[in-house]
Motif scaffolding. Structure first.
Motif, mmCIF file in Angstrom:
data_model
loop_
_atom_site.group_PDB
_atom_site.id
_atom_site.type_symbol
_atom_site.label_atom_id
_atom_site.label_comp_id
_atom_site.label_asym_id
_atom_site.label_seq_id
_atom_site.Cartn_x
_atom_site.Cartn_y
_atom_site.Cartn_z
ATOM 1 N N THR A 148 0.833 -1.203 0.000
ATOM 2 C CA THR A 148 0.000 0.000 0.000
ATOM 3 C C THR A 148 0.865 1.249 0.000
ATOM 4 O O THR A 148 1.881 1.300 0.704
ATOM 5 C CB THR A 148 -0.912 -0.016 1.253
ATOM 6 O OG1 THR A 148 -1.642 -1.242 1.249
ATOM 7 C CG2 THR A 148 -1.886 1.152 1.254
ATOM 8 N N CYS A 149 0.469 2.236 -0.784
ATOM 9 C CA CYS A 149 1.209 3.509 -0.809
ATOM 10 C C CYS A 149 0.368 4.575 -0.144
ATOM 11 O O CYS A 149 -0.844 4.694 -0.415
ATOM 12 C CB CYS A 149 1.517 3.907 -2.242
ATOM 13 S SG CYS A 149 2.537 2.680 -3.057
ATOM 14 N N LEU A 150 1.015 5.351 0.720
ATOM 15 C CA LEU A 150 0.272 6.325 1.517
ATOM 16 C C LEU A 150 0.392 7.738 0.955
ATOM 17 O O LEU A 150 -0.212 8.664 1.509
ATOM 18 C CB LEU A 150 0.767 6.303 2.971
ATOM 19 C CG LEU A 150 0.690 4.939 3.677
ATOM 20 C CD1 LEU A 150 1.107 5.078 5.140
ATOM 21 C CD2 LEU A 150 -0.703 4.340 3.596
ATOM 22 N N ASP A 151 1.162 7.938 -0.087
ATOM 23 C CA ASP A 151 1.161 9.243 -0.761
ATOM 24 C C ASP A 151 1.526 9.035 -2.238
ATOM 25 O O ASP A 151 1.902 7.940 -2.653
ATOM 26 C CB ASP A 151 2.078 10.267 -0.061
ATOM 27 C CG ASP A 151 3.537 9.837 -0.047
ATOM 28 O OD1 ASP A 151 3.935 9.001 -0.887
ATOM 29 O OD2 ASP A 151 4.284 10.328 0.822
ATOM 30 N N GLN A 152 1.391 10.131 -3.001
ATOM 31 C CA GLN A 152 1.547 10.010 -4.448
ATOM 32 C C GLN A 152 2.985 9.681 -4.837
ATOM 33 O O GLN A 152 3.218 8.935 -5.787
ATOM 34 C CB GLN A 152 1.080 11.314 -5.122
ATOM 35 C CG GLN A 152 0.688 11.144 -6.581
ATOM 36 C CD GLN A 152 -0.332 10.030 -6.816
ATOM 37 O OE1 GLN A 152 -1.349 9.957 -6.138
ATOM 38 N NE2 GLN A 152 -0.054 9.125 -7.758
ATOM 39 N N GLU A 153 3.946 10.202 -4.080
ATOM 40 C CA GLU A 153 5.355 9.924 -4.411
ATOM 41 C C GLU A 153 5.639 8.421 -4.355
ATOM 42 O O GLU A 153 6.222 7.845 -5.279
ATOM 43 C CB GLU A 153 6.275 10.681 -3.425
ATOM 44 C CG GLU A 153 7.734 10.574 -3.825
ATOM 45 C CD GLU A 153 8.670 11.347 -2.900
ATOM 46 O OE1 GLU A 153 8.192 11.967 -1.920
ATOM 47 O OE2 GLU A 153 9.885 11.314 -3.166
ATOM 48 N N ALA A 194 -4.452 5.541 2.325
ATOM 49 C CA ALA A 194 -4.057 4.714 1.173
ATOM 50 C C ALA A 194 -4.365 5.441 -0.137
ATOM 51 O O ALA A 194 -5.457 5.965 -0.328
ATOM 52 C CB ALA A 194 -4.781 3.380 1.223
ATOM 53 N N VAL A 195 -3.374 5.462 -1.022
ATOM 54 C CA VAL A 195 -3.551 6.062 -2.346
ATOM 55 C C VAL A 195 -3.734 4.942 -3.369
ATOM 56 O O VAL A 195 -4.546 5.025 -4.278
ATOM 57 C CB VAL A 195 -2.319 6.932 -2.708
ATOM 58 C CG1 VAL A 195 -2.382 7.403 -4.150
ATOM 59 C CG2 VAL A 195 -2.217 8.118 -1.761
ATOM 60 N N LEU A 196 -2.955 3.898 -3.209
ATOM 61 C CA LEU A 196 -3.160 2.693 -4.030
ATOM 62 C C LEU A 196 -2.751 1.477 -3.216
ATOM 63 O O LEU A 196 -2.015 1.586 -2.228
ATOM 64 C CB LEU A 196 -2.379 2.750 -5.355
ATOM 65 C CG LEU A 196 -0.871 2.591 -5.424
ATOM 66 C CD1 LEU A 196 -0.396 1.169 -5.183
ATOM 67 C CD2 LEU A 196 -0.385 3.017 -6.797
ATOM 68 N N THR A 197 -3.233 0.329 -3.652
ATOM 69 C CA THR A 197 -2.787 -0.913 -3.005
ATOM 70 C C THR A 197 -2.752 -2.040 -4.024
ATOM 71 O O THR A 197 -3.511 -2.023 -5.000
ATOM 72 C CB THR A 197 -3.680 -1.285 -1.804
ATOM 73 O OG1 THR A 197 -3.030 -2.295 -1.035
ATOM 74 C CG2 THR A 197 -5.058 -1.801 -2.233
ATOM 75 N N ALA A 198 -1.865 -2.975 -3.804
ATOM 76 C CA ALA A 198 -1.809 -4.176 -4.650
ATOM 77 C C ALA A 198 -1.757 -5.362 -3.705
ATOM 78 O O ALA A 198 -1.129 -5.288 -2.644
ATOM 79 C CB ALA A 198 -0.556 -4.151 -5.515
ATOM 80 N N SER A 199 -2.434 -6.435 -4.063
ATOM 81 C CA SER A 199 -2.347 -7.627 -3.207
ATOM 82 C C SER A 199 -1.809 -8.808 -4.009
ATOM 83 O O SER A 199 -1.985 -8.880 -5.234
ATOM 84 C CB SER A 199 -3.705 -7.958 -2.581
ATOM 85 O OG SER A 199 -4.645 -8.188 -3.589
ATOM 86 N N PHE A 200 -1.158 -9.713 -3.302
ATOM 87 C CA PHE A 200 -0.509 -10.863 -3.947
ATOM 88 C C PHE A 200 -0.181 -11.914 -2.887
ATOM 89 O O PHE A 200 -0.217 -11.616 -1.679
ATOM 90 C CB PHE A 200 0.772 -10.415 -4.682
ATOM 91 C CG PHE A 200 1.648 -9.525 -3.855
ATOM 92 C CD1 PHE A 200 2.526 -10.048 -2.918
ATOM 93 C CD2 PHE A 200 1.575 -8.144 -3.982
ATOM 94 C CE1 PHE A 200 3.333 -9.230 -2.133
ATOM 95 C CE2 PHE A 200 2.370 -7.308 -3.196
ATOM 96 C CZ PHE A 200 3.248 -7.856 -2.269
ATOM 97 N N PRO A 201 0.166 -13.136 -3.280
ATOM 98 C CA PRO A 201 0.415 -14.200 -2.296
ATOM 99 C C PRO A 201 1.602 -13.907 -1.388
ATOM 100 O O PRO A 201 2.609 -13.330 -1.823
ATOM 101 C CB PRO A 201 0.716 -15.423 -3.173
ATOM 102 C CG PRO A 201 0.116 -15.108 -4.492
ATOM 103 C CD PRO A 201 0.229 -13.625 -4.663
ATOM 104 N N GLY A 313 6.617 8.714 0.826
ATOM 105 C CA GLY A 313 7.815 9.484 0.495
ATOM 106 C C GLY A 313 8.727 8.705 -0.433
ATOM 107 O O GLY A 313 8.283 7.816 -1.162
ATOM 108 N N LYS A 314 10.023 9.023 -0.367
ATOM 109 C CA LYS A 314 10.981 8.420 -1.307
ATOM 110 C C LYS A 314 11.197 6.938 -1.008
ATOM 111 O O LYS A 314 11.085 6.092 -1.886
ATOM 112 C CB LYS A 314 12.303 9.187 -1.222
ATOM 113 C CG LYS A 314 13.251 8.871 -2.337
ATOM 114 C CD LYS A 314 14.317 9.938 -2.478
ATOM 115 C CE LYS A 314 15.434 9.464 -3.371
ATOM 116 N NZ LYS A 314 16.649 9.111 -2.626
#
Ligand SMILES: Cc1cc2nc3c(=O)[nH]c(=O)nc-3n(C[C@H](O)[C@H](O)[C@H](O)COP(=O)(O)OP(=O)(O)OC[C@H]3O[C@@H](n4cnc5c(N)ncnc54)[C@H](O)[C@@H]3O)c2cc1C
Length: 482
Positions: A148-153, A194-201, A313-314
């Motif tokens: 999960t990403c918490l900001d746009q960067e 959350a800005v985006l999230t991806a899920s996987f095994p 962030g970075k």
């Protein structure tokens, strides 16, 4: 990550008073505590393995259960069994499935980068197979993880990697579910920002239980000799044998010397102490993790159904698992809150004591509030609890430190040490060892038993070649000059 090779002194030996992690606190009754299979050291053996973390244990297991297995294997451990990074990590076995692809492609090119990513997923399958085959009771949970990403960067960085991986034909279909709708990402992850999230095994487990089971199996069924509290202080070879293919290695410890045909360095962060060519190529770095007792809204039916890593962030990130067995959350990271991140890299102090080079009080404070900061409804009263205060015993339980081994190209060194016949290394797992070590160890065991590199399925880039070590040193110089 770049740093000056010259600025890192020898990592020395594991400190004598390591703290107890959540895992180690809960396994004090293990029969491996203080274990020495024989009273004294054997004078000579086929293979000596130095280090009893997952690298050492899995190498011993695959060596002793594989083809052409050696007659005698001795494992020498400076501390208690599994008392290094493996005994104090986050319990997260989480492959890179697209993350990091972009960076790997820049360093190694498309084909090798795809191989490195595929290796992680193969490892997840191998771990599952191993735990099932040997019926290892290690609280193994196989499910999914959120990235999960918490900001746009952070989101832009992850999306770059995702797109590059997809365009290059990396397996995404049926493996990764990407959600770029931030409302949906918030709903799925329960993360406020959350800005985006991806899920996987991915999987979680109790690392000490896995390693101690493997060691006990190797000792009782396959003749492994384990000697705890036996630090190796030097590994050498007589001048007459170094150039031969069958060099005789002399392993020195305070309890005497052992001769061996082959020696395996499963010493992760401490490798350069015994193999100086790794100085600056494997650099120690401290990590900190906490155990957290969930609030009612994250207990029972409210427990998280996936593990996660979240970034902002970075390059700031935390990671967590929630243990299905008892609901305890293991949270790692917190480096962003450290006032002296420089003290983390190069540090070999895992005594857990606050103070210079020790546990960072700021990270401890951060762990205490991180769940509430990031996760929606952490305090939500779904029982008779109300307000913001936690009940006594809820929330932050304890935190600890551990020492990882970092490499500049973010992949481990696995294989024969070039120019040293009979000397093998499996180290430098870059804080990602649970996601790779079983497959590395299986490949390494094949090499030790006489197999060829192509039998191992190891990415070529993992090889501990002189060229790789020179290149990484050169990268450092160039970056210092720029
Ligand atoms: C706080 C923390 C959190 C982490 N979280 C995760 C996670 O969630 N997921 C993940 O994939 N990875 C994680 N990692 C990284 C992971 O734990 C490591 O990559 C992995 O455990 C490395 O295993 P190893 O066997 O190579 O090293 P270690 O477990 O460190 O074992 C090396 C052993 O060698 C011994 N040794 C060293 N020198 C000598 C000597 N001279 N003589 C004798 N013995 C010696 C040490 O005492 C030690 O027992 C984390 C690490 C830390 C510290």
């Amino acid at each position: 990550m770049y740093y000056a090779a010259e600025s890192y002194p020898s990592p020395g030996y594991p400190v004598k008073d390591p703290c107890l992690s959540f895992w180690l606190q809960n396994t004090r009754s293990s029969s491996l505590v203080g274990h020495r299979t024989t009273e004294s050291l054997p004078p000579s053996v086929d293979v000596v393995i130095i280090g009893s973390g997952l690298s050492g244990a899995a190498t011993a297991y695959y060596l002793l259960t594989g083809l052409n297995s050696p007659k005698s294997v001795l494992m020498l451990e400076a501390r208690e069994a599994c008392d290094g990074a493996t005994g104090r990590n986050g319990g997260h076995c989480r492959p890179y499935v697209f993350q990091g692809y972009h960076e790997y492609k820049k360093i190694f090119g498309k084909e090798e980068a795809l191989k490195i990513i595929a290796f992680d997923m193969a490892n997840l399958h191998l771990m599952t197979e191993l735990i099932e085959k040997e019926q290892i009771d290690c609280d193994f949970w196989l499910g999914e993880s959120f990235e999960t990403c918490l900001d746009q960067e952070a989101a832009d960085k992850k999306l770059d990697s995702y797109q590059a991986f997809k365009e290059d034909g990396g397996p995404i279909e049926g493996v990764v579910k990407m959600t770029t709708d931030s409302d949906e990402a918030k709903r799925l992850t329960r993360m406020r920002n959350a800005v985006l999230t991806a899920s996987f095994p991915a999987a979680s487990l109790f690392p000490y239980k896995l390693v101690s089971h493997l060691l006990q199996l190797c000792i009782s069924k396959f003749g492994l000799n384990l000697q705890t509290h036996t630090p190796v202080t030097a590994v050498g070879t007589s001048a007459q044998t170094i150039t031969k293919a069958d060099a005789q290695w002399i392993i020195t410890t305070p309890r005497g010397k052992v001769m061996a045909n082959k020696v395996v360095f499963a010493t992760n962060a401490y490798t350069a102490t015994l193999l100086p060519e790794f100085l600056g190529n494997i650099v120690p770095g401290q990590g900190q993790c906490a155990a957290i007792v969930p609030t009612p809204s994250y207990s029972g039916k409210g427990m998280m159904d996936k593990t996660c890593c979240y970034s902002w962030g970075k390059d700031n990130f935390d990671y967590l698992i929630q243990r299905p067995k008892d609901g305890i959350i293991i949270l790692g990271g917190g480096k962003d809150s450290s006032p002296s991140p420089g003290a983390i890299l190069g540090c070999t102090n895992d005594s857990g004591r606050p103070g210079e080079g020790g546990k960072q009080a700021e990270i401890t404070e951060y762990f205490k509030s991180a769940m509430d900061k990031y996760f929606g409804g952490w305090h939500a009263p779904n029982s008779d609890q109300s307000g913001d205060s936690l009940r006594s015993g809820e929330g932050f339980l304890y935190d600890w430190t551990g020492i990882m081994g970092f490499t500049r190209d973010n992949i481990p060194f696995v294989g024969n040490v070039e120019g040293k016949p009979g000397a093998y290394v499996i180290a430098g797992h870059c804080g990602h060892g649970m996601a790779r070590i079983a497959s590395c160890a299986k490949g390494l065991a094949m090499l030790i038993s006489g197999g060829s590199w192509s039998d191992t399925n190891l990415p070529e880039s993992f090889r501990p070649t002189k060229k790789r070590m020179r290149q990484t040193s050169q990268t450092t110089k160039n970056n210092e000059e720029n």
